[in-house]
Scaffold this motif. Structure first.
Motif, PDB file in Angstrom:
ATOM      1  N   ALA A 106      93.099 -35.269   4.666  1.00  0.00           N
ATOM      2  CA  ALA A 106      92.430 -33.969   4.568  1.00  0.00           C
ATOM      3  C   ALA A 106      91.349 -33.961   3.491  1.00  0.00           C
ATOM      4  CB  ALA A 106      93.455 -32.874   4.287  1.00  0.00           C
ATOM      5  N   GLY A 107      91.267 -35.035   2.704  1.00  0.00           N
ATOM      6  CA  GLY A 107      90.233 -35.118   1.677  1.00  0.00           C
ATOM      7  C   GLY A 107      90.680 -34.712   0.291  1.00  0.00           C
ATOM      8  N   VAL A 108      91.978 -34.457   0.114  1.00  0.00           N
ATOM      9  CA  VAL A 108      92.510 -34.107  -1.197  1.00  0.00           C
ATOM     10  C   VAL A 108      92.550 -35.363  -2.051  1.00  0.00           C
ATOM     11  CG1 VAL A 108      94.537 -33.197  -2.416  1.00  0.00           C
ATOM     12  CG2 VAL A 108      93.873 -32.236  -0.198  1.00  0.00           C
ATOM     13  N   GLU A 130      80.276 -37.701  -5.951  1.00  0.00           N
ATOM     14  CA  GLU A 130      80.324 -38.360  -7.260  1.00  0.00           C
ATOM     15  C   GLU A 130      81.426 -37.755  -8.119  1.00  0.00           C
ATOM     16  OE1 GLU A 130      75.776 -39.793  -8.104  1.00  0.00           O
ATOM     17  OE2 GLU A 130      76.132 -37.622  -8.009  1.00  0.00           O
ATOM     18  N   VAL A 131      81.615 -36.440  -8.037  1.00  0.00           N
ATOM     19  CA  VAL A 131      82.709 -35.788  -8.774  1.00  0.00           C
ATOM     20  C   VAL A 131      84.040 -36.335  -8.287  1.00  0.00           C
ATOM     21  CG1 VAL A 131      83.923 -33.593  -9.140  1.00  0.00           C
ATOM     22  CG2 VAL A 131      81.418 -33.684  -9.292  1.00  0.00           C
ATOM     23  N   ARG A 132      84.209 -36.417  -6.968  1.00  0.00           N
ATOM     24  CA  ARG A 132      85.456 -36.959  -6.402  1.00  0.00           C
ATOM     25  C   ARG A 132      85.718 -38.376  -6.917  1.00  0.00           C
ATOM     26  NH1 ARG A 132      87.441 -34.788  -1.673  1.00  0.00           N
ATOM     27  NH2 ARG A 132      86.315 -33.028  -0.822  1.00  0.00           N
ATOM     28  N   HIS A 133      84.680 -39.197  -6.925  1.00  0.00           N
ATOM     29  CA  HIS A 133      84.830 -40.571  -7.406  1.00  0.00           C
ATOM     30  C   HIS A 133      85.185 -40.604  -8.894  1.00  0.00           C
ATOM     31  CE1 HIS A 133      84.131 -44.793  -8.184  1.00  0.00           C
ATOM     32  NE2 HIS A 133      83.280 -44.433  -9.129  1.00  0.00           N
ATOM     33  N   LEU A 134      84.492 -39.807  -9.690  1.00  0.00           N
ATOM     34  CA  LEU A 134      84.703 -39.826 -11.138  1.00  0.00           C
ATOM     35  C   LEU A 134      86.056 -39.265 -11.564  1.00  0.00           C
ATOM     36  CD1 LEU A 134      81.121 -38.935 -12.374  1.00  0.00           C
ATOM     37  CD2 LEU A 134      82.329 -41.116 -12.655  1.00  0.00           C
ATOM     38  N   MET A 135      86.692 -38.496 -10.702  1.00  0.00           N
ATOM     39  CA  MET A 135      88.037 -38.003 -11.029  1.00  0.00           C
ATOM     40  C   MET A 135      89.029 -39.156 -11.153  1.00  0.00           C
ATOM     41  SD  MET A 135      88.138 -34.808 -11.667  1.00  0.00           S
ATOM     42  CE  MET A 135      89.898 -34.458 -11.595  1.00  0.00           C
ATOM     43  N   HIS A 136      88.714 -40.298 -10.549  1.00  0.00           N
ATOM     44  CA  HIS A 136      89.593 -41.473 -10.625  1.00  0.00           C
ATOM     45  C   HIS A 136      89.184 -42.440 -11.729  1.00  0.00           C
ATOM     46  CE1 HIS A 136      91.626 -40.448  -6.905  1.00  0.00           C
ATOM     47  NE2 HIS A 136      90.447 -40.160  -6.404  1.00  0.00           N
ATOM     48  N   VAL A 137      88.092 -42.132 -12.422  1.00  0.00           N
ATOM     49  CA  VAL A 137      87.563 -43.021 -13.453  1.00  0.00           C
ATOM     50  C   VAL A 137      88.005 -42.512 -14.827  1.00  0.00           C
ATOM     51  CG1 VAL A 137      85.450 -43.913 -14.517  1.00  0.00           C
ATOM     52  CG2 VAL A 137      85.581 -43.638 -12.027  1.00  0.00           C
ATOM     53  N   ASP A 138      88.490 -43.430 -15.659  1.00  0.00           N
ATOM     54  CA  ASP A 138      88.893 -43.079 -17.024  1.00  0.00           C
ATOM     55  C   ASP A 138      87.647 -42.882 -17.878  1.00  0.00           C
ATOM     56  OD1 ASP A 138      90.274 -42.753 -19.396  1.00  0.00           O
ATOM     57  OD2 ASP A 138      90.589 -44.901 -19.696  1.00  0.00           O
ATOM     58  N   VAL A 198      92.146 -31.175  -5.872  1.00  0.00           N
ATOM     59  CA  VAL A 198      92.852 -32.220  -6.610  1.00  0.00           C
ATOM     60  C   VAL A 198      94.336 -31.879  -6.642  1.00  0.00           C
ATOM     61  CG1 VAL A 198      93.007 -33.467  -8.797  1.00  0.00           C
ATOM     62  CG2 VAL A 198      90.804 -32.537  -8.052  1.00  0.00           C
ATOM     63  N   ALA A 199      95.177 -32.818  -6.241  1.00  0.00           N
ATOM     64  CA  ALA A 199      96.630 -32.644  -6.292  1.00  0.00           C
ATOM     65  C   ALA A 199      97.124 -33.124  -7.652  1.00  0.00           C
ATOM     66  CB  ALA A 199      97.304 -33.434  -5.178  1.00  0.00           C
ATOM     67  N   THR A 200      97.828 -32.244  -8.350  1.00  0.00           N
ATOM     68  CA  THR A 200      98.398 -32.600  -9.645  1.00  0.00           C
ATOM     69  C   THR A 200      99.913 -32.609  -9.531  1.00  0.00           C
ATOM     70  OG1 THR A 200      98.532 -30.319 -10.429  1.00  0.00           O
ATOM     71  CG2 THR A 200      96.479 -31.491 -10.853  1.00  0.00           C
ATOM     72  N   THR A 201     100.572 -33.074 -10.568  1.00  0.00           N
ATOM     73  CA  THR A 201     102.026 -33.131 -10.569  1.00  0.00           C
ATOM     74  C   THR A 201     102.606 -32.084 -11.508  1.00  0.00           C
ATOM     75  OG1 THR A 201     103.959 -34.548 -10.921  1.00  0.00           O
ATOM     76  CG2 THR A 201     102.080 -34.922 -12.373  1.00  0.00           C
ATOM     77  N   GLN A 202     103.833 -31.688 -11.230  1.00  0.00           N
ATOM     78  CA  GLN A 202     104.568 -30.783 -12.109  1.00  0.00           C
ATOM     79  C   GLN A 202     105.407 -31.568 -13.116  1.00  0.00           C
ATOM     80  OE1 GLN A 202     106.466 -27.414  -9.985  1.00  0.00           O
ATOM     81  NE2 GLN A 202     105.701 -28.433  -8.148  1.00  0.00           N
ATOM     82  N   CYS A 203     105.480 -32.866 -12.932  1.00  0.00           N
ATOM     83  CA  CYS A 203     106.319 -33.714 -13.774  1.00  0.00           C
ATOM     84  C   CYS A 203     105.635 -33.992 -15.114  1.00  0.00           C
ATOM     85  CB  CYS A 203     106.602 -35.039 -13.069  1.00  0.00           C
ATOM     86  SG  CYS A 203     107.408 -34.832 -11.476  1.00  0.00           S
ATOM     87  N   HIS A 204     106.438 -34.152 -16.156  1.00  0.00           N
ATOM     88  CA  HIS A 204     105.891 -34.463 -17.480  1.00  0.00           C
ATOM     89  C   HIS A 204     105.444 -35.915 -17.580  1.00  0.00           C
ATOM     90  CE1 HIS A 204     106.866 -30.574 -19.115  1.00  0.00           C
ATOM     91  NE2 HIS A 204     108.069 -30.672 -18.586  1.00  0.00           N
ATOM     92  N   THR A 205     106.088 -36.782 -16.825  1.00  0.00           N
ATOM     93  CA  THR A 205     105.697 -38.191 -16.791  1.00  0.00           C
ATOM     94  C   THR A 205     105.542 -38.598 -15.335  1.00  0.00           C
ATOM     95  OG1 THR A 205     107.990 -38.942 -16.750  1.00  0.00           O
ATOM     96  CG2 THR A 205     106.944 -38.732 -18.921  1.00  0.00           C
ATOM     97  N   GLY A 206     104.949 -39.735 -15.122  1.00  0.00           N
ATOM     98  CA  GLY A 206     104.736 -40.199 -13.756  1.00  0.00           C
ATOM     99  C   GLY A 206     103.355 -39.835 -13.277  1.00  0.00           C
ATOM    100  N   SER A 207     103.140 -39.971 -11.987  1.00  0.00           N
ATOM    101  CA  SER A 207     101.818 -39.705 -11.448  1.00  0.00           C
ATOM    102  C   SER A 207     101.907 -39.259  -9.996  1.00  0.00           C
ATOM    103  CB  SER A 207     100.946 -40.956 -11.546  1.00  0.00           C
ATOM    104  OG  SER A 207     101.479 -41.987 -10.752  1.00  0.00           O
ATOM    105  N   VAL A 208     100.817 -38.706  -9.508  1.00  0.00           N
ATOM    106  CA  VAL A 208     100.710 -38.337  -8.099  1.00  0.00           C
ATOM    107  C   VAL A 208     100.332 -39.602  -7.341  1.00  0.00           C
ATOM    108  CG1 VAL A 208      99.475 -36.936  -6.398  1.00  0.00           C
ATOM    109  CG2 VAL A 208      99.979 -35.998  -8.662  1.00  0.00           C
TER     110      VAL A 208
END
Length: 127
Positions: A55-57, A85-93, A31-41
């Motif tokens: 690459a599947g990230v 299913e884990v990959r899919h659920l990472m995008h689900v609130d 999972v790619a995360t951001t270093q920023c306090h606001t915004g998004s990847v």
């Protein structure tokens, strides 16, 4: 992997992208995360982000590093979920930890052409 801005990382690191691709093919959830306090990847907006997607990230979107880590630990700890299913659920609130993609602001403009078009559109008057 903590990335910068729009889901990017150093673009000259094709060997790293290849390693990430091999890991995701082997069933590792990256999972790619951001270093920023606001915004998004926003993966796929630039060439490097497109390589990461290929690459599947997966993107953590606007989740904090803590929310991403906790969510990933929770999902991976469930014995009833496959890695897909884990990959899919990472995008689900699940509990307010991520903003639905439809509610995220549009990505910043990348090219001079896009900026010129946006400027032209802002200068038009609509009656």
């Amino acid at each position: 992997r903590r990335s910068s801005d729009l889901g990017n990382m150093p673009s000259l690191k094709d060997d790293l992208v290849h390693c990430l691709e091999e890991a995701t093919a082997a069933g590792v959830c990256i999972v790619a995360t951001t270093q920023c306090h606001t915004g998004s990847v926003i993966m796929g907006h630039y060439a490097t982000g497109q390589k990461l997607l290929k690459a599947g990230v997966i993107s953590a979107s606007d989740m904090t590093l803590e929310a991403t880590t906790t969510k990933l630990a929770y999902l991976l700890g469930r014995q009833d979920l496959s890695i897909e299913e884990v990959r899919h659920l990472m995008h689900v609130d699940l509990r307010g930890e991520i903003t639905p993609e439809s509610e995220l602001p549009p990505p910043p403009l990348a090219s001079t052409y896009q900026k010129a078009i946006a400027k032209r559109n802002r200068s038009r008057r609509y009656f």
